[in-house]
Design a protein around this motif. Structure first.
Motif, mmCIF file in Angstrom:
data_model
loop_
_atom_site.group_PDB
_atom_site.id
_atom_site.type_symbol
_atom_site.label_atom_id
_atom_site.label_comp_id
_atom_site.label_asym_id
_atom_site.label_seq_id
_atom_site.Cartn_x
_atom_site.Cartn_y
_atom_site.Cartn_z
ATOM 1 N N TRP A 148 43.161 35.147 25.298
ATOM 2 C CA TRP A 148 43.571 35.459 26.679
ATOM 3 C C TRP A 148 43.686 34.207 27.532
ATOM 4 C CZ3 TRP A 148 44.799 40.455 27.974
ATOM 5 C CH2 TRP A 148 44.404 41.444 27.058
ATOM 6 N N GLU A 149 43.660 33.045 26.915
ATOM 7 C CA GLU A 149 43.506 31.807 27.688
ATOM 8 C C GLU A 149 44.657 31.563 28.670
ATOM 9 O OE1 GLU A 149 43.268 28.948 24.459
ATOM 10 O OE2 GLU A 149 45.286 28.293 24.934
ATOM 11 N N HIS A 150 45.827 32.107 28.381
ATOM 12 C CA HIS A 150 46.945 31.844 29.289
ATOM 13 C C HIS A 150 47.157 32.942 30.323
ATOM 14 C CE1 HIS A 150 47.870 28.190 27.326
ATOM 15 N NE2 HIS A 150 48.078 28.778 26.149
ATOM 16 N N HIS A 151 46.208 33.863 30.385
ATOM 17 C CA HIS A 151 46.343 34.931 31.373
ATOM 18 C C HIS A 151 45.643 34.556 32.678
ATOM 19 C CE1 HIS A 151 47.960 38.145 28.655
ATOM 20 N NE2 HIS A 151 47.617 37.195 27.788
ATOM 21 N N THR A 152 46.213 35.026 33.769
ATOM 22 C CA THR A 152 45.591 34.773 35.066
ATOM 23 C C THR A 152 44.636 35.906 35.382
ATOM 24 O OG1 THR A 152 47.345 35.938 36.220
ATOM 25 C CG2 THR A 152 47.670 33.584 35.875
ATOM 26 N N PRO A 153 43.720 35.723 36.325
ATOM 27 C CA PRO A 153 42.744 36.771 36.646
ATOM 28 C C PRO A 153 43.393 38.116 36.920
ATOM 29 C CG PRO A 153 42.140 34.754 37.747
ATOM 30 C CD PRO A 153 43.455 34.492 37.068
ATOM 31 N N ALA A 154 44.568 38.110 37.591
ATOM 32 C CA ALA A 154 45.221 39.371 37.926
ATOM 33 C C ALA A 154 45.615 40.140 36.672
ATOM 34 C CB ALA A 154 46.446 39.107 38.799
ATOM 35 N N GLU A 155 45.746 39.423 35.552
ATOM 36 C CA GLU A 155 46.166 40.080 34.317
ATOM 37 C C GLU A 155 44.971 40.471 33.437
ATOM 38 O OE1 GLU A 155 50.158 37.252 34.188
ATOM 39 O OE2 GLU A 155 48.495 36.926 32.797
ATOM 40 N N LEU A 156 43.765 40.257 33.956
ATOM 41 C CA LEU A 156 42.569 40.541 33.169
ATOM 42 C C LEU A 156 41.779 41.670 33.826
ATOM 43 C CD1 LEU A 156 41.380 36.867 32.526
ATOM 44 C CD2 LEU A 156 42.535 38.359 30.890
ATOM 45 N N SER A 157 41.049 42.432 32.987
ATOM 46 C CA SER A 157 40.181 43.482 33.542
ATOM 47 C C SER A 157 38.950 42.838 34.173
ATOM 48 C CB SER A 157 39.744 44.426 32.423
ATOM 49 O OG SER A 157 38.823 43.758 31.578
ATOM 50 N N GLY A 158 38.176 43.622 34.921
ATOM 51 C CA GLY A 158 36.975 43.102 35.578
ATOM 52 C C GLY A 158 36.015 42.491 34.573
ATOM 53 N N GLY A 159 35.807 43.223 33.457
ATOM 54 C CA GLY A 159 34.887 42.719 32.444
ATOM 55 C C GLY A 159 35.390 41.395 31.862
ATOM 56 N N GLN A 160 36.689 41.329 31.651
ATOM 57 C CA GLN A 160 37.257 40.083 31.109
ATOM 58 C C GLN A 160 37.132 38.938 32.116
ATOM 59 O OE1 GLN A 160 41.100 41.778 30.194
ATOM 60 N NE2 GLN A 160 40.751 41.508 27.985
ATOM 61 N N GLN A 161 37.375 39.261 33.385
ATOM 62 C CA GLN A 161 37.249 38.220 34.409
ATOM 63 C C GLN A 161 35.827 37.675 34.445
ATOM 64 O OE1 GLN A 161 39.071 38.780 38.353
ATOM 65 N NE2 GLN A 161 40.079 40.572 37.524
ATOM 66 N N GLN A 162 34.855 38.602 34.334
ATOM 67 C CA GLN A 162 33.481 38.125 34.390
ATOM 68 C C GLN A 162 33.161 37.277 33.165
ATOM 69 O OE1 GLN A 162 31.622 37.192 36.441
ATOM 70 N NE2 GLN A 162 30.258 38.821 37.161
ATOM 71 N N ARG A 163 33.767 37.606 32.047
ATOM 72 C CA ARG A 163 33.523 36.792 30.862
ATOM 73 C C ARG A 163 34.173 35.412 30.997
ATOM 74 N NH1 ARG A 163 34.630 39.892 25.506
ATOM 75 N NH2 ARG A 163 35.796 41.490 26.638
ATOM 76 N N VAL A 164 35.339 35.368 31.663
ATOM 77 C CA VAL A 164 35.933 34.058 31.948
ATOM 78 C C VAL A 164 34.981 33.263 32.842
ATOM 79 C CG1 VAL A 164 37.829 32.836 33.090
ATOM 80 C CG2 VAL A 164 38.313 34.846 31.690
ATOM 81 N N ALA A 165 34.410 33.959 33.832
ATOM 82 C CA ALA A 165 33.477 33.278 34.736
ATOM 83 C C ALA A 165 32.272 32.753 33.964
ATOM 84 C CB ALA A 165 33.035 34.235 35.846
ATOM 85 N N ILE A 166 31.804 33.552 32.986
ATOM 86 C CA ILE A 166 30.664 33.090 32.169
ATOM 87 C C ILE A 166 31.084 31.877 31.336
ATOM 88 C CG2 ILE A 166 29.136 33.717 30.262
ATOM 89 C CD1 ILE A 166 29.117 36.586 31.448
#
Lengths: 243, 402
Positions: A148-166
């Motif tokens: 998912w590295e080329h996706h922006t936050p808007a294209e990610l679910s909440g759980g995925q966004q939090q994992r990016v944040a982690i």
């Protein structure tokens, strides 16, 4: 910045320590005592959950422990070094080199790919491009978002966004990971996935994890639970031993 | 630190393409409009003043009657005589040349072609006073003037209309009922400030005109050129006294003639274009302002988002000065890009429009710099200062910003 002194051997082995820390907001009759003398000691490798009702001071304590804020009085020792007197910039450098943050609201940069978000702390560390990419990819791999590295936050679910944040928080190999209600915006299943991830980071990488939550379900993942009430530590016990 | 800030700034510009584009657009429109308008206005003013200076520097004109400006109708006021010019030349100092001028509208014919124009009768001084240069041939001699010989000097338009590509010198054209030898060809002056073709001209000796065309001794205008433009005021005063005396005007009677110098003619003519330039500049300044407000809006709308972004950066360990440098570089990069694009477009538009409008293109560094700096200042102020305020917040407060 005497960041190197943070590497100095802690006098008593504690990673971080609050000594009689207080925090007041406002002045005069509007004064609000958020912390009323907190003593707290956390050792390297711990997984601590801080709980408490709203206004109990848990977030204030978290901000001080995260070097985002200074206590009004008392001492805060990070690896035996006094942090409470540091300037804004010195605290920023401390955050840059030792701390990782995960927020309730994810706080990713909008319109920015996952990879660039994860790279951001490395940019401020002045790491070269190739090293940034490699580390950021490894961190995304660790949270299971390599593809998912080329996706922006808007294209990610909440759980995925939090994992990016982690991933962004751990890309610098921080000494402490501070998570402020990391599951507050997530559904139950996503929350458990995030907690599994934090527990794994603590277990496998030895990252000290400090988490604020008001959900007992989530606190159960921690090895140690500290309850705040009215600006004081009300109880402090290790999971499994019932006080 | 500088390069990482540049990197971050460029990333931010790329990420917020729409915002960046709108910011640049505001600057482009503002800079472009102001520069184009002012450049064209300057060109128009220059065109007018060029025409006037081509009349001859230090020129003073004496006309019968009191009415000024074009289309003068001096009915009733007595005309001048050739002797008035001689008297001026003899009695007033610091004069370069004096030319008595009389005109007559006629149709001139050469072979099968004819051309309606105005024939000017004057002396050789006319070419000095009127700042005319010969392209070919010669002007008439004193002897030819005295004898009233049928010789003429023609302008480029007359030559083109009557002779086409053929060499006119030595040939004879017919003016009304007499044949007149072409002895000189004038260099082209182009259009006058009033849009009249100055090259549509035939000059013959005054006496020839008076004898063969008008049948009287009248002179319409006396053209005087001063040796030094500093002397014109004194010369004009002397001229007035002399003409009053020669025309026998008593002490409390008004002048029945008028005296104008180039400066007054120039003021009358450039005055209009200057007002127009000012007007255009004002309109363009409004668009600069609107562009600025556009930039301001875009920047202010994004303040919340930018404040949160700054909070994130501060929380993960960015220093205040690093964040500020990034936003400053971003603002300067966008403003400069907008300014450069604006100046480029304005230059192209100015050159193109100047060609269409037949005015000279004059590069004005002042207005380029001024409008560029103004737009850049707006871009930097509204891009940088909200960021500065945000960067001074505590990271927690910045993150909580709604």
């Amino acid at each position: 910045m005497n960041a190197t002194s943070a590497h100095a051997a802690p006098e008593n082995g504690a990673l971080i320590e609050l000594r009689d820390a207080t925090k007041t907001y406002g002045q005069g009759p509007a004064t609000f005592l958020a912390l009323r003398g907190v003593n707290l000691r956390i050792d390297a490798g711990e997984f601590v959950a801080i709980m408490g009702p709203s206004g109990s001071g848990k977030s204030t304590a978290m901000n001080i422990l995260g070097c985002l804020d200074n206590p009004t009085s008392g001492a805060y020792l990070f690896r035996g070094m006094h942090v409470e007197n540091l300037t804004r910039n010195q605290r920023a450098l401390l955050r840059r080199y030792y701390l990782g943050f995960v927020f309730q609201g994810f706080n990713l940069l909008a319109r920015t790919t996952a990879l660039e978000n994860v790279e951001l702390p490395l940019v401020y560390r002045g790491e070269p491009r190739a090293a940034r990419h490699a580390k950021a990819r490894a961190a995304l791999d660790a949270v299971g978002l390599r593809q998912w590295e080329h996706h922006t936050p808007a294209e990610l679910s909440g759980g995925q966004q939090q994992r990016v944040a982690i991933a962004r928080a751990i890309v610098t190999d921080p000494t402490i990971l501070l998570a402020d209600e990391p599951t507050g915006n997530l559904d139950s299943q996503r929350s458990h996935e995030i907690m599994d991830l934090l527990a794994a980071l603590n277990r496998d990488r030895g990252i000290t994890v400090l988490m604020v939550t008001h959900e007992p379900d989530m606190a159960r993942y921690a090895k140690r639970v500290i309850h705040f009430v009215d600006g004081r530590v009300d109880s402090d016990h290790h999971n499994g031993e019932h006080s | 630190m500088f390069w990482s800030s540049v990197l971050l700034a460029l990333r931010a510009i790329r990420r917020n393409l729409l915002r960046s584009f709108l910011t640049i657009l505001g600057i482009v429109i503002g800079v472009g409009a102001v520069i184009t308008m002012v450049t064209l206005g300057n060109g128009a003013t220059r065109a007018v003043s060029d025409q006037i200076s081509s009349l001859g520097s230090n020129l003073i004109m004496v006309r019968p009657g009191q009415r000024l400006g074009p289309g003068r109708d001096s009915a009733g006021a007595p005309r001048f005589k050739a002797s008035d010019a001689e008297a001026i030349a003899a009695q007033i100092g610091s004069i370069h040349a004096v030319a008595p001028v009389a005109n007559k509208g006629v149709t001139v014919v050469y072979a099968a072609r004819n051309w309606a124009t105005t024939v000017t009768g004057s002396t050789d001084a006319y070419f000095t006073v009127g700042n005319w240069r010969l392209a070919d041939g010669r002007i008439f001699t004193k002897a030819e003037q005295r004898a009233g010989k049928a010789v003429c000097v023609i302008g480029a338009t007359v030559r083109k209309e009557l002779f086409g590509d053929r060499p006119p010198l030595g040939d004879e054209l017919r003016i009304k009922n007499f044949a007149c030898e072409v002895i000189g060809l004038l260099q082209s002056k182009g259009q006058s400030a009033m849009g009249m073709d100055q090259d549509d001209i035939i000059v013959i000796p005054l006496r020839t005109l008076q004898r063969r065309l008008t049948g009287n001794q009248d002179v319409n205008t006396l053209m005087v050129s001063a040796q030094d433009s500093g002397d014109t005021d004194r010369i004009m005063a002397d001229l007035r006294l002399l003409m009053r005396e020669r025309r026998k005007i008593v002490a409390n009677e008004d002048d029945n003639f008028s005296i104008l110098d180039t400066r007054q003619i120039a003021e009358a003519m450039t005055g209009t274009t200057k007002v127009l330039t000012l007007l255009l500049g004002a309109v363009a300044a409004v668009s600069l302002l609107v562009g600025g407000i556009g930039i301001m809006n875009i920047m202010l709308v994004s303040v919340t988002e930018r404040t949160r972004e700054i909070g994130i950066r501060l929380a993960i360990g960015a220093l205040e000065r690093e964040v500020l440098l990034q936003f400053l570089i971003e603002a300067v990069a966008l403003s400069s890009l907008g300014g450069v694009v604006g100046i480029t477009l304005a230059t192209l538009a100015s050159i193109g429009l100047a060609k269409v409008m037949q005015v000279p293109y004059i590069f004005d560094p002042g207005i380029n710099l001024l409008s560029f700096l103004f737009s850049a200042a707006i871009g930097v102020i509204f891009g940088y200062f909200p960021a500065r305020r945000a960067a001074r917040l505590d990271p927690i407060d910045a993150l909580r910003h709604e």
